[in-house]
Design an enzyme around this catalytic site. Sequence first.
Site, PDB file in Angstrom:
ATOM      1  N   PRO A   2     -19.401 -10.465  -3.769  1.00  0.00           N
ATOM      2  CA  PRO A   2     -18.222  -9.474  -3.893  1.00  0.00           C
ATOM      3  C   PRO A   2     -17.397  -9.520  -2.957  1.00  0.00           C
ATOM      4  CG  PRO A   2     -20.575  -8.811  -3.740  1.00  0.00           C
ATOM      5  CD  PRO A   2     -20.654  -9.927  -3.541  1.00  0.00           C
ATOM      6  N   LEU A   9      -1.400   0.996   4.693  1.00  0.00           N
ATOM      7  CA  LEU A   9      -0.097   1.017   5.416  1.00  0.00           C
ATOM      8  C   LEU A   9      -0.430   0.562   7.090  1.00  0.00           C
ATOM      9  CD1 LEU A   9       1.728   4.225   4.580  1.00  0.00           C
ATOM     10  CD2 LEU A   9       2.586   1.852   4.086  1.00  0.00           C
ATOM     11  N   GLY A  11      -0.747   0.469  11.005  1.00  0.00           N
ATOM     12  CA  GLY A  11      -0.730   1.489  11.825  1.00  0.00           C
ATOM     13  C   GLY A  11      -2.172   1.904  12.390  1.00  0.00           C
ATOM     14  N   ARG A  12      -3.294   1.600  11.587  1.00  0.00           N
ATOM     15  CA  ARG A  12      -4.573   2.369  11.857  1.00  0.00           C
ATOM     16  C   ARG A  12      -5.024   1.310  13.072  1.00  0.00           C
ATOM     17  NH1 ARG A  12      -3.474   3.180   7.056  1.00  0.00           N
ATOM     18  NH2 ARG A  12      -3.836   5.022   6.009  1.00  0.00           N
TER      19      ARG A  12
END
Length: 70
Positions: A2, A9, A11-12
């Site tokens: 799998p 986005l 920024g994490r």
Amino acid sequence: MPFINVKQLAGRSEEQTAEIVRALTEAYAGVTGVDPEKIWVAVEEIPATHWSIAGETFAEKKAKAAADAQ
């Protein structure tokens, strides 16, 4: 094998991204019974200037929200 592809986005933090990968792997393995060693996860970070909704990028939306807040 799998393969889970996550687009988010940019920024994490690295810690947040690592937790996302762990949680997705655990969830998939728990539901399907697939050995976690066989589950691949890729995280793609997209800059706010390259992701849009209704013709407006997230960077533009953020700039407008900041201007409205002043």
